[in-house]
Design a protein around this motif. Structure first.
Motif, mmCIF file in Angstrom:
data_model
loop_
_atom_site.group_PDB
_atom_site.id
_atom_site.type_symbol
_atom_site.label_atom_id
_atom_site.label_comp_id
_atom_site.label_asym_id
_atom_site.label_seq_id
_atom_site.Cartn_x
_atom_site.Cartn_y
_atom_site.Cartn_z
ATOM 1 N N LEU A 163 0.852 -1.189 0.000
ATOM 2 C CA LEU A 163 0.000 0.000 0.000
ATOM 3 C C LEU A 163 0.889 1.240 0.000
ATOM 4 C CD1 LEU A 163 -3.062 0.992 0.527
ATOM 5 C CD2 LEU A 163 -2.290 1.299 2.875
ATOM 6 N N LEU A 164 0.601 2.180 -0.885
ATOM 7 C CA LEU A 164 1.367 3.428 -0.846
ATOM 8 C C LEU A 164 0.421 4.610 -0.935
ATOM 9 C CD1 LEU A 164 1.919 5.198 -3.701
ATOM 10 C CD2 LEU A 164 3.163 3.140 -4.287
ATOM 11 N N PHE A 165 0.823 5.696 -0.300
ATOM 12 C CA PHE A 165 0.048 6.928 -0.434
ATOM 13 C C PHE A 165 0.988 8.120 -0.595
ATOM 14 C CE2 PHE A 165 0.600 8.875 3.745
ATOM 15 C CZ PHE A 165 0.924 7.789 4.542
ATOM 16 N N ASN A 166 0.454 9.163 -1.211
ATOM 17 C CA ASN A 166 1.219 10.378 -1.481
ATOM 18 C C ASN A 166 0.519 11.586 -0.903
ATOM 19 O OD1 ASN A 166 3.504 9.708 -3.303
ATOM 20 N ND2 ASN A 166 1.845 8.800 -4.491
ATOM 21 N N LEU A 167 1.306 12.519 -0.418
ATOM 22 C CA LEU A 167 0.788 13.804 0.050
ATOM 23 C C LEU A 167 1.621 14.905 -0.579
ATOM 24 C CD1 LEU A 167 0.498 12.997 3.856
ATOM 25 C CD2 LEU A 167 -1.420 13.291 2.277
ATOM 26 N N ALA A 168 0.982 15.837 -1.259
ATOM 27 C CA ALA A 168 1.722 16.922 -1.904
ATOM 28 C C ALA A 168 0.966 18.232 -1.721
ATOM 29 C CB ALA A 168 1.913 16.619 -3.385
ATOM 30 N N PRO A 169 1.394 19.060 -0.754
ATOM 31 C CA PRO A 169 0.732 20.353 -0.527
ATOM 32 C C PRO A 169 1.471 21.487 -1.247
ATOM 33 C CG PRO A 169 2.144 19.825 1.315
ATOM 34 C CD PRO A 169 2.396 18.772 0.270
ATOM 35 N N PHE A 170 0.748 22.461 -1.730
ATOM 36 C CA PHE A 170 1.334 23.619 -2.411
ATOM 37 C C PHE A 170 0.616 24.883 -1.967
ATOM 38 C CE2 PHE A 170 1.903 19.979 -5.094
ATOM 39 C CZ PHE A 170 3.202 20.097 -5.534
ATOM 40 N N ALA A 171 1.355 25.971 -1.895
ATOM 41 C CA ALA A 171 0.727 27.262 -1.597
ATOM 42 C C ALA A 171 1.510 28.359 -2.292
ATOM 43 C CB ALA A 171 0.706 27.507 -0.089
ATOM 44 N N GLY A 172 0.812 29.350 -2.808
ATOM 45 C CA GLY A 172 1.488 30.443 -3.509
ATOM 46 C C GLY A 172 0.485 31.359 -4.169
ATOM 47 N N PHE A 173 0.838 31.823 -5.354
ATOM 48 C CA PHE A 173 -0.081 32.723 -6.052
ATOM 49 C C PHE A 173 0.040 32.548 -7.559
ATOM 50 C CE2 PHE A 173 3.883 34.984 -5.520
ATOM 51 C CZ PHE A 173 4.091 35.606 -6.740
ATOM 52 N N GLN A 174 -0.983 33.059 -8.226
ATOM 53 C CA GLN A 174 -1.070 32.975 -9.683
ATOM 54 C C GLN A 174 -1.366 34.380 -10.205
ATOM 55 O OE1 GLN A 174 -4.744 31.153 -11.530
ATOM 56 N NE2 GLN A 174 -3.327 29.458 -11.823
ATOM 57 N N MET A 175 -0.672 34.766 -11.287
ATOM 58 C CA MET A 175 -0.915 36.077 -11.888
ATOM 59 C C MET A 175 -1.397 35.883 -13.314
ATOM 60 S SD MET A 175 2.443 38.225 -10.714
ATOM 61 C CE MET A 175 3.543 37.119 -11.560
ATOM 62 N N GLN A 176 -2.298 36.745 -13.743
ATOM 63 C CA GLN A 176 -2.747 36.685 -15.134
ATOM 64 C C GLN A 176 -2.955 38.103 -15.644
ATOM 65 O OE1 GLN A 176 -6.441 34.590 -15.787
ATOM 66 N NE2 GLN A 176 -6.143 34.497 -18.007
ATOM 67 N N GLU A 177 -2.312 38.414 -16.751
ATOM 68 C CA GLU A 177 -2.511 39.704 -17.417
ATOM 69 C C GLU A 177 -3.269 39.405 -18.706
ATOM 70 O OE1 GLU A 177 -1.535 42.883 -16.494
ATOM 71 O OE2 GLU A 177 -2.548 43.627 -18.295
ATOM 72 N N ILE A 178 -4.527 39.801 -18.747
ATOM 73 C CA ILE A 178 -5.333 39.571 -19.953
ATOM 74 C C ILE A 178 -5.105 40.754 -20.886
ATOM 75 C CG2 ILE A 178 -7.658 39.192 -20.846
ATOM 76 C CD1 ILE A 178 -8.373 38.041 -18.074
ATOM 77 N N LEU A 179 -4.470 40.469 -22.016
ATOM 78 C CA LEU A 179 -4.035 41.534 -22.912
ATOM 79 C C LEU A 179 -5.159 42.010 -23.824
ATOM 80 C CD1 LEU A 179 -0.696 39.794 -23.930
ATOM 81 C CD2 LEU A 179 -0.968 41.610 -22.255
ATOM 82 N N LYS A 180 -5.907 41.054 -24.325
ATOM 83 C CA LYS A 180 -6.901 41.396 -25.342
ATOM 84 C C LYS A 180 -8.020 40.367 -25.278
ATOM 85 C CE LYS A 180 -5.879 40.998 -29.758
ATOM 86 N NZ LYS A 180 -5.147 41.133 -31.038
ATOM 87 N N SER A 181 -9.245 40.842 -25.466
ATOM 88 C CA SER A 181 -10.364 39.903 -25.445
ATOM 89 C C SER A 181 -11.501 40.427 -26.310
ATOM 90 C CB SER A 181 -10.852 39.696 -24.011
ATOM 91 O OG SER A 181 -11.989 38.867 -24.005
ATOM 92 N N ARG A 182 -12.268 39.482 -26.850
ATOM 93 C CA ARG A 182 -13.442 39.866 -27.637
ATOM 94 C C ARG A 182 -14.506 40.470 -26.719
ATOM 95 N NH1 ARG A 182 -15.851 34.782 -29.675
ATOM 96 N NH2 ARG A 182 -14.011 34.581 -30.949
ATOM 97 N N GLN A 183 -14.473 40.027 -25.459
ATOM 98 C CA GLN A 183 -15.494 40.453 -24.503
ATOM 99 C C GLN A 183 -15.093 41.768 -23.830
ATOM 100 O OE1 GLN A 183 -16.540 37.120 -22.157
ATOM 101 N NE2 GLN A 183 -18.222 38.139 -21.119
ATOM 102 N N ASN A 184 -15.973 42.758 -23.837
ATOM 103 C CA ASN A 184 -15.679 44.057 -23.228
ATOM 104 C C ASN A 184 -15.443 43.913 -21.720
ATOM 105 O OD1 ASN A 184 -15.907 45.459 -25.610
ATOM 106 N ND2 ASN A 184 -18.094 45.896 -25.325
ATOM 107 N N GLY A 185 -14.449 44.630 -21.219
ATOM 108 C CA GLY A 185 -14.188 44.631 -19.781
ATOM 109 C C GLY A 185 -13.382 43.448 -19.296
ATOM 110 N N MET A 186 -12.990 42.575 -20.179
ATOM 111 C CA MET A 186 -12.251 41.369 -19.781
ATOM 112 C C MET A 186 -10.766 41.658 -19.566
ATOM 113 S SD MET A 186 -12.625 38.063 -19.227
ATOM 114 C CE MET A 186 -13.677 36.989 -20.176
#
Lengths: 291, 100
Positions: free
Chosen positions: A168-191
């Motif tokens: 029997l084996l088990f895995n534990l993998a915790p992560f913590a941090g942040f994600q950034m997203q710069e939306i440059l262009k979109s068909r949808q207004n205000g996106m």
């Protein structure tokens, strides 16, 4: 459909281009340096298998699911505490009410930056260009997460824990941090705008193994991955608030070499804004391939 | 884990001893808390362990530690990892870099 095959061809060609430099010992190089999986995203570290699914008869113009990422590991002569890769991935799902059609390409890394005796500390990250076909959105994205590694103890992190005479084996993998997203262009207004999302993830799995080994081949595995995030800073007109993604299921293993082949069932619930996946919930039964 | 008896019976400069150390390092990174080096075949494929990137980095560190007992100037680099198809390849790499 033509575009789908085009993107898949580009993914394979990118891999072939880089691999052409390594003609000698290609088999060994391929085994150790090319990864094919469901996703190369920083958070998807339990390496779920790539998926390609078509349904017949077709009730809609499109009825298929593609979840695939290919990464080529880059080498570095100077350090051994840093592994990086170039990756491309494509996610398309027309089988649910909330369609997904997202392509990305970028650079990913894992960096062992500290050792504190009891554990080693890693930063995992990626920088991506992303294109969401559904609303023609172009973005730049980056994810930076901390995790820890511990082995040789009764409770290990980011590696296996064996019990019951190694059956029997088990895995534990915790992560913590942040994600950034710069939306440059979109068909949808205000996106267009900038989004900062603090996030965490917990990946776990429990597997029953064959007696022969080591290494011990898995017979049956149960997994559960949960990710939560919140748009702490959001300059677009669309607030996300707290979003989550749950991916849990079971896999029965059929073959181990050269590809790991399994048949499985999974339950998926939630959203992944960076990858253009809106809130959805579905069950899935599939044959899986993991390299 | 190598016992004191085994250690005293084996020359620390012998390829056999290095082979045991390398197998022990692989099994610890794999997650075994009581590794038995003899249970691991030289011909076992490294791909069978399903190592993630963290495990590969940790293995490189562990192998470097063994090498530096004999040759302090050498280490395992990322390009070395790409040639590790079997357990035997890991042993050969350490023996070669140790200069034994």
């Amino acid at each position: 459909m033509k575009r789908l095959w085009g993107i898949l061809c580009i993914m394979v060609c990118c891999t072939g281009e880089l691999s052409a430099q390594k003609a000698a010992g290609f088999k060994g190089w391929f085994i150790n340096n090319v990864k094919i999986a469901n996703s190369m995203r920083t958070l998807d570290l339990s390496e779920q298998p790539a998926q390609l699914q078509l349904t017949f008869p077709r009730y809609q113009a499109h009825s298929y699911l593609v979840n695939m990422g290919i990464a080529v590991i880059l080498n570095n002569n100077t350090t051994l505490n840093y592994i990086s890769d170039l990756n491309v991935e494509y996610h398309r799902n027309t089988l649910t009410d909330a369609e997904q059609n997202n392509f990305s390409a970028g650079y990913g890394f894992k960096w062992r930056f500290a050792n504190a005796g009891a554990a080693d500390y890693f930063m995992a990250g990626d920088l991506q260009y992303l294109y969401n076909e559904l609303n023609a959105t172009n973005s730049l994205g980056g994810t930076f997460l901390l995790t820890l590694f511990r082995d040789g103890k009764r409770l290990n992190w980011n590696t296996n824990n064996f019990r019951l005479n190694n059956r029997l084996l088990f895995n534990l993998a915790p992560f913590a941090g942040f994600q950034m997203q710069e939306i440059l262009k979109s068909r949808q207004n205000g996106m267009a705008g900038f989004i900062l999302r603090p996030e965490f993830s917990i990946n776990t799995s429990l597997a029953f193994c064959k007696k022969a080994g080591p290494p011990y081949d898995k017979l049956l595995a149960i997994f559960c991955n949960y990710t939560g995030r919140d748009d702490a800073i959001n300059t677009t007109s669309f607030k996300e608030h707290y979003t989550q993604l749950l991916h849990t299921g079971i896999n029965y293993y059929l073959a181990y070499s050269p590809f790991e082949v399994s048949i499985g069932a999974s339950f998926n619930d939630g959203s992944d804004p960076l990858n253009g996946r809106t809130q959805q919930q579905y069950w899935q039964v599939s044959v899986n391939f993991l390299k | 884990m190598l016992s004191k008896q085994e250690l005293s019976n084996t020359s620390s400069l012998s390829p056999d001893y290095i082979s045991q150390q390398v197998k022990q390092a692989i099994l610890i990174v794999y997650g075994l808390d009581h590794p038995v080096p003899d249970s691991l075949a030289d011909s076992a494929l490294m791909s069978g362990f399903g190592f993630n990137d963290y495990q590969w980095i940790e293995l490189a560190f562990s192998l470097t530690k063994i090498i530096r007992n004999y040759n302090p100037d050498q280490s395992v680099t990322a390009p070395d990892l790409e040639n590790l198809v079997t357990v035997r390849d890991c042993i050969d790499l350490v023996i070669q870099k140790s200069g034994i």
